[in-house]
Design a protein around this motif. Structure first.
Motif, PDB file in Angstrom:
ATOM      1  N   GLN A  67     -17.619 -41.264  45.073  1.00 47.25           N
ATOM      2  CA  GLN A  67     -16.295 -40.827  45.537  1.00 47.25           C
ATOM      3  C   GLN A  67     -15.339 -42.010  45.461  1.00 47.25           C
ATOM      4  N   GLY A  68     -14.318 -41.927  44.628  1.00 45.88           N
ATOM      5  CA  GLY A  68     -13.324 -42.999  44.563  1.00 45.88           C
ATOM      6  C   GLY A  68     -13.766 -44.164  43.698  1.00 45.88           C
ATOM      7  N   GLU A  69     -12.814 -45.042  43.402  1.00 46.22           N
ATOM      8  CA  GLU A  69     -13.034 -46.140  42.473  1.00 46.22           C
ATOM      9  C   GLU A  69     -14.019 -47.177  42.991  1.00 46.22           C
ATOM     10  N   ASN A  70     -14.056 -47.368  44.327  1.00 45.02           N
ATOM     11  CA  ASN A  70     -14.883 -48.443  44.877  1.00 45.02           C
ATOM     12  C   ASN A  70     -16.271 -47.990  45.319  1.00 45.02           C
ATOM     13  N   ASP A  71     -16.592 -46.725  45.088  1.00 46.67           N
ATOM     14  CA  ASP A  71     -17.910 -46.202  45.461  1.00 46.67           C
ATOM     15  C   ASP A  71     -18.883 -46.436  44.304  1.00 46.67           C
ATOM     16  N   ARG A  72     -19.498 -47.628  44.293  1.00 44.03           N
ATOM     17  CA  ARG A  72     -20.375 -48.005  43.180  1.00 44.03           C
ATOM     18  C   ARG A  72     -21.843 -47.836  43.562  1.00 44.03           C
ATOM     19  N   PRO A  73     -22.711 -47.563  42.575  1.00 37.52           N
ATOM     20  CA  PRO A  73     -24.133 -47.368  42.870  1.00 37.52           C
ATOM     21  C   PRO A  73     -24.807 -48.669  43.294  1.00 37.52           C
ATOM     22  N   LEU A  81     -30.379 -49.074  36.182  1.00 35.60           N
ATOM     23  CA  LEU A  81     -30.974 -47.922  35.491  1.00 35.60           C
ATOM     24  C   LEU A  81     -29.943 -47.220  34.610  1.00 35.60           C
ATOM     25  N   LEU A  82     -28.746 -46.999  35.157  1.00 32.90           N
ATOM     26  CA  LEU A  82     -27.694 -46.298  34.407  1.00 32.90           C
ATOM     27  C   LEU A  82     -27.210 -47.116  33.211  1.00 32.90           C
ATOM     28  N   ILE A  83     -27.104 -48.427  33.388  1.00 37.66           N
ATOM     29  CA  ILE A  83     -26.687 -49.292  32.272  1.00 37.66           C
ATOM     30  C   ILE A  83     -27.761 -49.285  31.180  1.00 37.66           C
ATOM     31  N   MET A  84     -29.031 -49.322  31.600  1.00 38.87           N
ATOM     32  CA  MET A  84     -30.127 -49.306  30.625  1.00 38.87           C
ATOM     33  C   MET A  84     -30.125 -48.002  29.822  1.00 38.87           C
ATOM     34  N   GLU A  95     -20.570 -29.040  40.306  1.00 34.90           N
ATOM     35  CA  GLU A  95     -20.466 -30.233  41.153  1.00 34.90           C
ATOM     36  C   GLU A  95     -20.280 -31.440  40.249  1.00 34.90           C
ATOM     37  N   HIS A  96     -19.699 -32.494  40.791  1.00 36.38           N
ATOM     38  CA  HIS A  96     -19.518 -33.693  39.977  1.00 36.38           C
ATOM     39  C   HIS A  96     -20.862 -34.378  39.764  1.00 36.38           C
ATOM     40  N   LEU A  97     -20.948 -35.200  38.728  1.00 35.47           N
ATOM     41  CA  LEU A  97     -22.200 -35.810  38.305  1.00 35.47           C
ATOM     42  C   LEU A  97     -22.701 -36.828  39.333  1.00 35.47           C
ATOM     43  N   ASN A  98     -23.994 -36.714  39.731  1.00 34.33           N
ATOM     44  CA  ASN A  98     -24.576 -37.749  40.582  1.00 34.33           C
ATOM     45  C   ASN A  98     -25.409 -38.711  39.736  1.00 34.33           C
ATOM     46  N   TYR A  99     -25.912 -39.767  40.384  1.00 31.19           N
ATOM     47  CA  TYR A  99     -26.619 -40.810  39.637  1.00 31.19           C
ATOM     48  C   TYR A  99     -27.855 -40.260  38.928  1.00 31.19           C
ATOM     49  N   ALA A 100     -28.633 -39.464  39.639  1.00 33.24           N
ATOM     50  CA  ALA A 100     -29.880 -38.935  39.080  1.00 33.24           C
ATOM     51  C   ALA A 100     -29.597 -38.063  37.860  1.00 33.24           C
ATOM     52  N   GLN A 101     -28.564 -37.240  37.942  1.00 36.24           N
ATOM     53  CA  GLN A 101     -28.224 -36.365  36.815  1.00 36.24           C
ATOM     54  C   GLN A 101     -27.787 -37.174  35.597  1.00 36.24           C
ATOM     55  N   GLY A 102     -26.995 -38.230  35.855  1.00 40.14           N
ATOM     56  CA  GLY A 102     -26.556 -39.092  34.755  1.00 40.14           C
ATOM     57  C   GLY A 102     -27.721 -39.793  34.086  1.00 40.14           C
ATOM     58  N   ALA A 103     -28.605 -40.388  34.903  1.00 44.23           N
ATOM     59  CA  ALA A 103     -29.754 -41.116  34.349  1.00 44.23           C
ATOM     60  C   ALA A 103     -30.708 -40.167  33.624  1.00 44.23           C
TER      61      ALA A 103
END
Length: 472
Positions: free
Chosen positions: A196-202, A209-212, A387-395
């Protein structure tokens, strides 16, 4: 019409008439443009999840993805590129005036670019692979209309079509399974957070994991989709300068002669062991001798002898392939390995791409990645699911996409990065909230583009071929 002796960087002396030289340069520019468009159209899929989940800022993610796309093309081999080339009647093109080849490549390139730009503008994740293959089939059908014969290699088209159809289905299923594994076995709550928002980083581990996964998708996208650009560029070079690029003149004639002699000796040995069954040695020996004659005569300016040499080499490779695949023949392990090695070495004469071709496509794809990404990223991140994309869905979607594309590249088959990743996200959304978690309007748009891409690109290419043929 008299020819101009214009020397171009990397290409060398062209010996083309002024109109053909201009069309040749236009085709080179068009294939670079196609790969550039491919970069900001297809590669946006690779950075969509890492940008949308705030794992990386766009200013870092885009050059990073562009670099790994470059590396993917540069190190990914040319199996997919050669598979693309086999869709069109190269042998027939080399026997016809250069203008016919110009019609074919221009119709393929312009049809592909037109459809790619249209779908990108509308923000629809559409497959550049489908587009290009449809355009090649259309150009092949146009060729058949005027010249008869097999304008399209339907066996290769069926193989490629099956790969393009099955890969998103596999991506959808694997994404569901992987999401269930993360939910019910890993159970790491932070994975399922929606930023949520620009500063909400994993957290650092999830960001890594996401970068890999972004890196892997970018690399394998380059190794698969980038090769299609290599195939297109080789098609242009062979169509306009067949004597120079139909075979690899940089392989020493002495080396080719050694391989031909080795192949003849080996097949004689296998024929004797199998009492001359399954191998027509008389025909093979005659073909080998003909090949040696044309080997001595072929050069970068003799179209006829170079064409004949290519045909003979292809025939020898085909015979060796049949022997290798024949389960009824008795062949020792060492002989089979030697046969495979000789076939592979001879294949390098006709299945090749100069280093400058690979570099040109690598750079075009890498630069294309760096602009025009936003439309596709928003569709991937917000509009496939409700729903908007969560980390698990992206990875999950990117792991599935990278593995599917990587395996396809290994088998020399083109797949659509767009469709594999989109179907992976759809699968992840279904695993999270059932089929009601999918955005039907977006899926209909993607599905419609998926259904229309082949027929539209085929029709566009046929019409363009017929238009350009008026000037031949």
């Amino acid at each position: 019409m008299s020819s101009l002796s214009v020397i171009l960087p990397f290409v060398g002396d062209t010996h083309l008439s002024t109109p053909l030289l201009l069309i040749f340069l236009l085709c080179l520019l068009a294939v670079v443009a196609f790969e550039f468009v491919n970069g900001f159209h297809d590669t946006a899929n690779a950075v969509a999840t890492v940008i949308y989940t705030k794992a990386l800022k766009p200013v870092v993610a885009i050059p990073w993805s562009g670099f790994w796309n470059f590396m993917g093309v540069f190190t990914g081999g040319i199996a997919v590129a050669m598979g693309i080339l086999k869709l069109v009647p190269l042998d027939a093109l080399m026997n016809l005036p250069i203008g016919v080849g110009a019609c074919m490549v221009l119709s393929v390139l312009l049809a592909s670019i037109a459809w790619n730009l249209g779908t990108w503008y509308l923000g629809i994740p559409c497959s550049s692979s489908h587009t290009m293959i449809g355009a090649m089939i259309g150009a092949g059908l146009g060729f058949t209309w005027y010249y008869g014969g097999a304008g399209v290699n339907w066996g290769k088209a069926e193989e490629i079509g099956l790969s393009l159809i099955l890969s998103p289905v596999i991506g959808f299923g694997l994404a569901i399974l992987l999401m269930y594994f993360l939910k019910h076995v890993i159970k790491y709550h932070a994975l399922f957070h929606i930023p949520q928002g620009e500063n909400d980083r994993p957290p650092l581990l999830i960001r890594g994991l996401l970068i890999m996964t972004c890196t892997l998708v970018s690399f394998f996208h380059g190794s698969n989709d980038g090769q299609k650009g290599v195939g297109l560029l080789m098609l242009i070079l062979i169509a306009f300068l067949p004597a120079k690029f139909a075979v690899n003149h940089h392989i020493a004639k002495e080396k080719v002669l050694t391989e031909l002699n080795g192949s003849e000796v080996l097949l004689k040995k296998i024929a004797v062991l199998n009492h001359n069954e399954g191998i027509n040695m008389a025909e093979f020996i005659m073909r080998t001798r003909q090949t040696k004659i044309h080997l001595a005569k072929k050069n970068e300016t003799d179209k006829e002898n170079t064409y004949q040499f290519r045909k003979q080499i292809e025939g020898i490779i085909a015979t060796m392939g049949k022997v290798e695949a024949d389960q009824h023949l008795q062949i020792s392990v060492s002989d089979k390995q030697q046969l495979s090695e000789l076939k592979h070495e001879l294949s390098k004469l006709v299945d090749f791409a100069p280093l400058w071709v690979i570099l040109t496509i690598s750079i075009s794809l890498g630069l294309g990645t760096m602009i025009g990404w936003k439309r596709i990223v928003v569709t991937i991140g917000e509009k496939i699911g409700n729903e908007h994309l969560n980390y698990a869905q992206g990875a999950t979607s990117e792991i599935v996409a990278a593995s599917t594309i990587g395996l396809s590249t290994a088998f020399g088959l083109p797949v659509s990065t767009t469709h594999v990743l989109s179907s992976g996200i759809a699968g992840a959304m279904v695993a999270s909230g059932g089929k009601d978690n999918l955005n039907n309007n977006t899926l209909k748009s993607i599905g419609l583009a998926w259904v229309l891409t082949l027929p539209v690109s085929i029709i566009l290419a046929i019409l363009l071929f017929m238009l350009f043929h008026l000037f031949v």
